[in-house]
Design a protein around this motif. Structure first.
Motif, mmCIF file in Angstrom:
data_model
loop_
_atom_site.group_PDB
_atom_site.id
_atom_site.type_symbol
_atom_site.label_atom_id
_atom_site.label_comp_id
_atom_site.label_asym_id
_atom_site.label_seq_id
_atom_site.Cartn_x
_atom_site.Cartn_y
_atom_site.Cartn_z
ATOM 1 N N GLU A 1 8.987 5.348 -8.511
ATOM 2 C CA GLU A 1 9.252 6.776 -8.379
ATOM 3 C C GLU A 1 9.018 7.761 -9.605
ATOM 4 O O GLU A 1 8.265 8.755 -9.195
ATOM 5 C CB GLU A 1 10.966 6.672 -8.582
ATOM 6 C CG GLU A 1 11.543 8.272 -8.505
ATOM 7 C CD GLU A 1 13.045 8.153 -8.587
ATOM 8 O OE1 GLU A 1 13.729 8.989 -8.972
ATOM 9 O OE2 GLU A 1 13.883 6.951 -8.142
ATOM 10 N N ASN B 1 4.851 8.184 -9.357
ATOM 11 C CA ASN B 1 4.496 8.935 -8.228
ATOM 12 C C ASN B 1 4.669 10.436 -8.725
ATOM 13 O O ASN B 1 3.850 11.376 -8.468
ATOM 14 C CB ASN B 1 5.509 8.854 -7.024
ATOM 15 C CG ASN B 1 5.021 7.486 -6.566
ATOM 16 O OD1 ASN B 1 3.841 6.948 -6.716
ATOM 17 N ND2 ASN B 1 5.793 6.921 -5.228
ATOM 18 N N ASP B 2 5.774 10.821 -9.345
ATOM 19 C CA ASP B 2 6.128 12.247 -9.621
ATOM 20 C C ASP B 2 4.883 12.848 -10.848
ATOM 21 O O ASP B 2 4.425 13.815 -10.793
ATOM 22 C CB ASP B 2 7.410 12.327 -10.267
ATOM 23 C CG ASP B 2 8.435 12.147 -9.487
ATOM 24 O OD1 ASP B 2 8.336 12.411 -7.969
ATOM 25 O OD2 ASP B 2 9.571 12.116 -9.749
ATOM 26 N N SER C 1 1.087 12.740 -9.158
ATOM 27 C CA SER C 1 1.069 13.945 -8.206
ATOM 28 C C SER C 1 1.034 15.305 -8.699
ATOM 29 O O SER C 1 0.642 16.162 -8.072
ATOM 30 C CB SER C 1 2.254 13.868 -7.318
ATOM 31 O OG SER C 1 3.519 13.970 -7.745
ATOM 32 N N LYS D 1 -3.367 9.085 -3.846
ATOM 33 C CA LYS D 1 -2.741 7.979 -2.922
ATOM 34 C C LYS D 1 -3.339 6.639 -3.346
ATOM 35 O O LYS D 1 -2.533 5.711 -3.398
ATOM 36 C CB LYS D 1 -3.060 8.395 -1.578
ATOM 37 C CG LYS D 1 -2.454 9.272 -0.744
ATOM 38 C CD LYS D 1 -2.671 9.374 0.769
ATOM 39 C CE LYS D 1 -2.117 10.459 1.515
ATOM 40 N NZ LYS D 1 -2.244 10.553 2.932
ATOM 41 N N GLU E 1 -1.079 5.762 -6.360
ATOM 42 C CA GLU E 1 0.290 5.657 -6.130
ATOM 43 C C GLU E 1 0.311 4.017 -5.505
ATOM 44 O O GLU E 1 1.286 3.279 -5.731
ATOM 45 C CB GLU E 1 0.730 6.443 -5.088
ATOM 46 C CG GLU E 1 1.167 7.679 -5.808
ATOM 47 C CD GLU E 1 1.585 8.914 -4.648
ATOM 48 O OE1 GLU E 1 2.233 9.747 -5.049
ATOM 49 O OE2 GLU E 1 1.592 8.418 -3.318
ATOM 50 N N LYS E 2 -0.738 3.746 -4.739
ATOM 51 C CA LYS E 2 -0.824 2.488 -4.100
ATOM 52 C C LYS E 2 -0.995 1.394 -5.179
ATOM 53 O O LYS E 2 -0.366 0.316 -5.082
ATOM 54 C CB LYS E 2 -1.895 2.475 -2.947
ATOM 55 C CG LYS E 2 -2.024 1.015 -2.276
ATOM 56 C CD LYS E 2 -3.157 0.884 -1.323
ATOM 57 C CE LYS E 2 -3.323 -0.379 -0.660
ATOM 58 N NZ LYS E 2 -4.376 -0.220 0.404
ATOM 59 N N LYS F 1 2.249 0.783 -7.350
ATOM 60 C CA LYS F 1 3.412 0.131 -6.657
ATOM 61 C C LYS F 1 2.976 -1.269 -6.329
ATOM 62 O O LYS F 1 3.999 -2.061 -6.633
ATOM 63 C CB LYS F 1 3.581 0.677 -5.175
ATOM 64 C CG LYS F 1 4.578 0.312 -4.256
ATOM 65 C CD LYS F 1 4.982 0.982 -2.906
ATOM 66 C CE LYS F 1 5.989 0.414 -2.143
ATOM 67 N NZ LYS F 1 6.293 1.226 -1.164
#
Length: 583
Positions: A218, A221-222, A225, A236, A239-240, A243
């Motif tokens: 979480e 990502n913030d 971005s 993206k 983020e991938k 994760k």
């Protein structure tokens, strides 16, 4: 006569020439020594700051400016062999340090020399207790702090994001080393008690409970971005990658720790304080000195703490004699502000009367994630990078258990004139980099506790109310520190702890159990705050007695802040010179 006069003049000329030449040589030697000393401390800094990537990221925004290029991406190591390497390094550093001519150093370098000498000498003592160290702990343990550190990992450049992604998989090997170390502790009969293990296990399980929506996913990502300059495709991809690393590396590493601790439960042979271990008392002596920065023995600290408790209780009785309702009045005081940012702004503007100015900086108030609320302290300040101290972060824990703790005083501790102010002030003095890398919990937490108690006088209360609250907190803090020494050094059990508390009117058995467990879980933690606070008070009292009506609180604060984080004995040794300037 003329002949003798001529010989005398020749002799005098030769003597003068020798003095000039020797003076030049002395000056050259001094310059060389000082230059070499700076080079030495900078090389030590570069070696130590690159031991792990997180330390490097939090210490420097621009490593290249310090001659650091292509550092390894690693969490570091935690093993007996690595500890031996650290001891050998400390021994070599000490040997190199002693080769410098102390008298040829300038005053700033002499301060650094004294600090490093005492620091490495004490570190050498840790070699007597290879399996006594504990990196895990319910509140300040690595497993509790690491998620916040990873969440706050600085993305100064795009390379930092790449380094972070590359770093995460390394957590597996790092946690394996920690687990192997815990297994070695278990075989040696030095593993933690089941109650401590349960607290750590609960924290780990809470952190990885929601795998798909983990805190680190979480937050990342913030951050990514909002990072300027990245395309949607890059965002993206990041983020991938993050994760995948969290789910396939971070969470399994925590699961490995959970499995290891569960398998080792029941092997601990000591349910009490450190005194119950074979070398427990000796280790506690070392831990106490390391955590607090004091050279006082546990026996000396017991006297200091007993006197503090007694003097603060007397002060409370005196206030009660003047105003029989003061207890009720102090318990129901109303703080002028309740919003964190407003409080910090207010404190920043109010402290100018008694504290020296420090540069203007920015700060951000954040809140601890729900998955970590039960296992982190009420608030925390993240010390900024040496070369980027204009941006500061304070975390507040909204755990309901902490609602009774007034946010005003907490922010004085973490912000102004506490950790944030002290850290920024020190960095603005342009200290040699190695100074910012050393950890002096007694100075840092002692200062923050000292100004936290001071902050009652900035909250708009009456003098009596503020003094009552200050003496109450000081008495409680000394009481907790006394319990820590009693349990971990003198070997008190729960019954003895309860008996000690009863003399202060604390008769609730559950309170005694909670306090006992707290001191067992993280020994020598409270003394960082309480003993550190008392050391500052001792320095202040010494200055007040010596200077009388010439004592200036702002100048005293400037004196201890200019020296910066260090051992208290070193500050005390420099006080005589400072007192002379004040007189």
């Amino acid at each position: 006569m003329k002949k003798h006069r001529k010989l005398f003049l020749v002799f005098f000329s030769l003597l003068l020439l020798m003095l000039i030449l020797s003076g030049c040589e002395k000056k050259t030697n001094k310059e060389s020594t000082r230059k070499d000393f700076d080079s030495f401390t900078n090389e030590v800094f570069k070696k130590e700051v690159t031991q792990d990537t997180i330390t490097l990221n939090f210490s420097l925004a621009n490593p290249k400016n310090y001659g650091i290029t292509n550092p390894p991406v690693t969490f570091g190591h935690y093993s007996l062999s690595e500890m031996k390497k650290s001891l050998l390094a400390a021994e070599n550093y000490l040997a190199a340090l002693k080769d410098f001519s102390y008298r040829d150093l300038d005053s700033k370098q002499k301060l650094t020399y004294d600090i490093l000498k005492d620091y490495w000498t004490l570190e050498m003592n840790s070699g007597n207790f290879p399996l006594y160290n504990e990196i895990l702990g319910p509140t300040t343990g690595l497993q509790a702090q690491l998620p916040v550190l990873l969440a706050e990992y600085n993305f100064y450049t795009k390379d930092d994001i790449d380094t972070y992604i590359k770093l995460l998989p390394g957590i597996t090997d790092y946690f394996k080393e920690i687990c192997q170390y815990e297994e070695q502790k278990s075989k040696a009969g030095l593993f933690m008690s089941d109650s401590v293990a349960d607290s750590i296990l609960a924290q780990c399980e809470a952190f990885i409970a929601d795998k798909e929506n983990n805190y680190l996913i979480e937050v990342f990502n913030d951050k990514v971005s909002s990072y300027k300059g990245l395309s949607k495709k890059e965002i993206k991809a990041y983020e991938k990658a993050n994760k995948n690393a969290v789910i396939n590396n971070v969470i399994p590493a925590y699961q490995l720790l959970i499995d290891t601790l569960n398998s080792l439960k029941g092997t601990g042979k000591n349910d009490g304080g450190l005194a119950g271990l074979p070398k427990g008392k000796e280790y506690y002596r070392y831990l106490l000195a390391s955590n607090t920065g004091t050279d006082r023995s546990p026996e000396e600290l017991i006297k200091l703490l007993d006197n503090s408790i007694l003097s603060n209780l007397r002060a409370l009785n005196a206030l009660t004699s003047k105003d029989s309702k003061i207890y009720e009045e102090a318990a129901n005081v109303s703080y002028p502000l309740t919003k964190p940012v407003e409080i910090l702004d207010y404190l920043k503007s109010t402290i100018s009367q008694d504290f020296p100015p420090c540069p203007k900086v920015d700060f951000t108030v954040k809140y601890v994630h729900k998955s970590l609320q039960d296992y982190l302290s009420p608030a925390m300040y993240l010390v900024p990078a040496i070369d980027n101290y204009k941006n500061n972060v304070i975390y507040i824990n909204e755990n309901p258990d902490y609602q009774g703790q007034e946010i005003f005083n907490t922010l004085a501790h973490e912000g102004y004139p506490g950790h944030l102010y002290q850290s920024v002030y020190f960095r603005n003095t342009n200290p040699t980099p190695i100074r910012s890398l050393l950890n002096f919990g007694g100075y840092a937490e002692g200062w923050a506790t000292y100004v936290e108690f001071y902050s009652y006088h900035m909250a708009g209360f009456s003098d009596n109310e503020a003094s009552f609250l200050e003496h109450s907190m000081a008495a409680n803090m000394s009481l907790y520190c006394r319990l820590d020494i009693g349990i971990n050094y003198e070997g008190w059990n729960i019954a003895q702890t309860a008996s000690y508390l009863q003399q202060f009117g604390i008769t609730d058995k559950n309170t005694a159990k909670v306090l006992y467990t707290t001191m067992v879980e993280e020994p020598a933690l409270y003394p960082e705050y309480g003993v550190g606070y008392l050391e500052f008070m001792e320095l202040k009292n010494t200055a007040q007695k010596a200077l009388g009506n010439k004592f200036n609180l702002k100048e005293f604060h400037k004196f201890v802040l200019d020296i910066g984080p260090s051992q208290f004995e070193i500050i005390d040794k420099r006080m005589d010179s400072w007192l002379k300037t004040q007189k």
